[in-house]
Motif scaffolding. Structure first.
Motif, mmCIF file in Angstrom:
data_model
loop_
_atom_site.group_PDB
_atom_site.id
_atom_site.type_symbol
_atom_site.label_atom_id
_atom_site.label_comp_id
_atom_site.label_asym_id
_atom_site.label_seq_id
_atom_site.Cartn_x
_atom_site.Cartn_y
_atom_site.Cartn_z
ATOM 1 N N CYS A 56 0.816 -1.222 0.000
ATOM 2 C CA CYS A 56 0.000 0.000 0.000
ATOM 3 C C CYS A 56 0.846 1.267 0.000
ATOM 4 O O CYS A 56 0.312 2.370 -0.183
ATOM 5 C CB CYS A 56 -0.926 0.009 1.220
ATOM 6 S SG CYS A 56 -2.252 -1.219 1.165
ATOM 7 N N GLU A 57 2.151 1.133 0.239
ATOM 8 C CA GLU A 57 3.017 2.304 0.264
ATOM 9 C C GLU A 57 2.970 3.035 -1.078
ATOM 10 O O GLU A 57 3.022 2.407 -2.138
ATOM 11 C CB GLU A 57 4.462 1.898 0.579
ATOM 12 C CG GLU A 57 4.674 1.417 2.000
ATOM 13 C CD GLU A 57 4.424 2.502 3.027
ATOM 14 O OE1 GLU A 57 4.658 3.683 2.701
ATOM 15 O OE2 GLU A 57 3.984 2.181 4.148
ATOM 16 N N GLY A 58 2.871 4.352 -1.016
ATOM 17 C CA GLY A 58 2.835 5.148 -2.236
ATOM 18 C C GLY A 58 1.489 5.159 -2.922
ATOM 19 O O GLY A 58 1.370 5.672 -4.038
ATOM 20 N N ARG A 59 0.476 4.586 -2.291
ATOM 21 C CA ARG A 59 -0.858 4.558 -2.874
ATOM 22 C C ARG A 59 -1.794 5.441 -2.059
ATOM 23 O O ARG A 59 -1.445 5.940 -0.985
ATOM 24 C CB ARG A 59 -1.379 3.126 -2.942
ATOM 25 C CG ARG A 59 -0.416 2.175 -3.646
ATOM 26 C CD ARG A 59 -0.997 0.806 -3.868
ATOM 27 N NE ARG A 59 -2.042 0.824 -4.893
ATOM 28 C CZ ARG A 59 -2.659 -0.267 -5.328
ATOM 29 N NH1 ARG A 59 -2.351 -1.455 -4.823
ATOM 30 N NH2 ARG A 59 -3.596 -0.180 -6.258
ATOM 31 N N GLY A 60 -3.012 5.637 -2.559
ATOM 32 C CA GLY A 60 -3.953 6.547 -1.909
ATOM 33 C C GLY A 60 -4.675 5.957 -0.716
ATOM 34 O O GLY A 60 -5.450 6.644 -0.066
ATOM 35 N N PHE A 61 -4.435 4.684 -0.446
ATOM 36 C CA PHE A 61 -5.076 4.042 0.703
ATOM 37 C C PHE A 61 -4.024 3.284 1.501
ATOM 38 O O PHE A 61 -2.900 3.053 1.040
ATOM 39 C CB PHE A 61 -6.208 3.107 0.259
ATOM 40 C CG PHE A 61 -5.767 1.993 -0.649
ATOM 41 C CD1 PHE A 61 -5.366 0.765 -0.136
ATOM 42 C CD2 PHE A 61 -5.746 2.173 -2.028
ATOM 43 C CE1 PHE A 61 -4.952 -0.260 -0.969
ATOM 44 C CE2 PHE A 61 -5.330 1.142 -2.872
ATOM 45 C CZ PHE A 61 -4.927 -0.074 -2.345
ATOM 46 N N GLU A 62 -4.402 2.897 2.718
ATOM 47 C CA GLU A 62 -3.470 2.225 3.610
ATOM 48 C C GLU A 62 -4.189 1.136 4.390
ATOM 49 O O GLU A 62 -5.420 1.146 4.509
ATOM 50 C CB GLU A 62 -2.866 3.235 4.598
ATOM 51 C CG GLU A 62 -3.907 3.877 5.512
ATOM 52 C CD GLU A 62 -3.331 4.895 6.451
ATOM 53 O OE1 GLU A 62 -2.094 4.897 6.649
ATOM 54 O OE2 GLU A 62 -4.122 5.696 7.002
ATOM 55 N N LEU A 63 -3.420 0.192 4.922
ATOM 56 C CA LEU A 63 -3.951 -0.815 5.834
ATOM 57 C C LEU A 63 -3.786 -0.275 7.248
ATOM 58 O O LEU A 63 -2.684 0.100 7.649
ATOM 59 C CB LEU A 63 -3.199 -2.132 5.681
ATOM 60 C CG LEU A 63 -3.630 -3.250 6.635
ATOM 61 C CD1 LEU A 63 -5.054 -3.691 6.354
ATOM 62 C CD2 LEU A 63 -2.677 -4.444 6.526
ATOM 63 N N LYS A 64 -4.888 -0.221 7.981
ATOM 64 C CA LYS A 64 -4.865 0.347 9.327
ATOM 65 C C LYS A 64 -5.435 -0.659 10.315
ATOM 66 O O LYS A 64 -6.491 -1.254 10.065
ATOM 67 C CB LYS A 64 -5.698 1.641 9.355
ATOM 68 C CG LYS A 64 -5.757 2.315 10.726
ATOM 69 C CD LYS A 64 -4.442 2.951 11.083
ATOM 70 C CE LYS A 64 -4.524 3.706 12.405
ATOM 71 N NZ LYS A 64 -3.252 4.347 12.770
ATOM 72 N N GLU A 65 -4.736 -0.851 11.436
ATOM 73 C CA GLU A 65 -5.264 -1.699 12.506
ATOM 74 C C GLU A 65 -5.907 -0.806 13.558
ATOM 75 O O GLU A 65 -5.268 0.091 14.098
ATOM 76 C CB GLU A 65 -4.160 -2.539 13.137
ATOM 77 C CG GLU A 65 -4.699 -3.497 14.205
ATOM 78 C CD GLU A 65 -3.639 -4.406 14.798
ATOM 79 O OE1 GLU A 65 -4.008 -5.295 15.591
ATOM 80 O OE2 GLU A 65 -2.446 -4.222 14.485
#
Length: 260
Positions: A56-65
């Motif tokens: 997900c790095e460098g993208r418009g979304f992320e993985l969040k816990e």
């Protein structure tokens, strides 16, 4: 597909599940995606989630816990652009509600009377009702004193909404002591109103924390401070809910899933 997918393949399966899910998914829920004899186990799931985070790095979304599990979400810096997709603006909450929420978060378990003692004014029934309807606050027990007033605490949904995994991720009062340093767009309904006198204790500063956490809930204010306080003063203290003490449910516990 083999009985035991590679970490790369497992990462793509988890990505698909998280994209399809409307709520965060816990490790237990992610493992349940697989047949019982093919379940990868928590260590492999975490390895695949780590790989997904890197992808997900460098993208418009992320993985969040967060407290309830893992979710894929738009990065916060792009929220102003994404919010234009919806015509209806999200609610913006009054200072009275934010102060009440912050005091519950920092002082829990706390009674309504204790909140009123700190704030110096009666707590509106509308505020308590709104917090409970949003499932940010719940009754966690009753104080063992005459009248047995209800004790309020926060829920997993509160942590999820504010992008937190645990309560200890809340900013400390020392970190937010200077309210003027907070986001300027969080100014409340009447920016020209005279500033209140300096507080003798640190508790009122907790309101600034709730405002900062609610920075992406920008829109019309929900309720009005004066109306909330006037309603509370006119109606007096309501009778507290007579609920029995109960253990937190699966949806309310704030501890993350233990690793297996």
């Amino acid at each position: 597909m083999s009985d035991h997918p590679s970490t790369e393949e497992l990462s793509r399966i988890l990505e698909a599940a998280l994209l399809a899910a409307e709520e965060p998914l816990s490790l237990n829920q992610l493992e349940a995606l697989f047949p019982e004899d093919e379940q990868p186990g928590f260590p492999r799931l975490r390895e695949a989630l780590k790989l997904l985070t890197e992808r997900c790095e460098g993208r418009g979304f992320e993985l969040k816990e967060v407290a309830s599990g893992f979710r894929l979400q738009v990065r916060q810096e792009y929220q102003p652009f994404i919010s234009r997709l919806w015509q209806q603006r999200p609610p913006r909450y009054s200072r009275a509600l934010l102060e009440t929420l912050a005091l519950i978060a920092y002082r829990q378990p706390v009674t309504r009377g204790e909140i009123e003692e700190i704030r110096g004014v009666a707590v509106s029934s509308n505020i308590i009702r709104t917090l409970q309807e949003r499932e940010w606050v719940r009754i966690v027990g009753h104080r063992d004193v005459p009248g047995r007033p209800a004790l309020f605490g926060t829920t997993r949904k509160f942590l999820d909404y504010f992008n937190l995994k645990r309560l200890d991720e809340l900013p400390t009062l020392a970190e937010i002591r200077d309210i003027d340093d907070l986001e300027p767009e969080l100014a409340l309904e009447d920016p020209d109103a005279p500033a209140p006198p300096p507080a003798a204790t640190a508790e009122p500063v907790a309101a600034a924390t709730a405002e900062a956490m609610a920075e992406d809930a920008d829109g019309d204010t929900t309720g009005d401070d004066a109306a909330d306080d006037a309603e509370a003063g006119a109606g007096g203290e309501d009778t507290e809910s007579k609920q029995d003490d109960s253990a937190p449910g699966a949806d309310d516990a704030v501890e993350p899933d233990p690793e297996r």
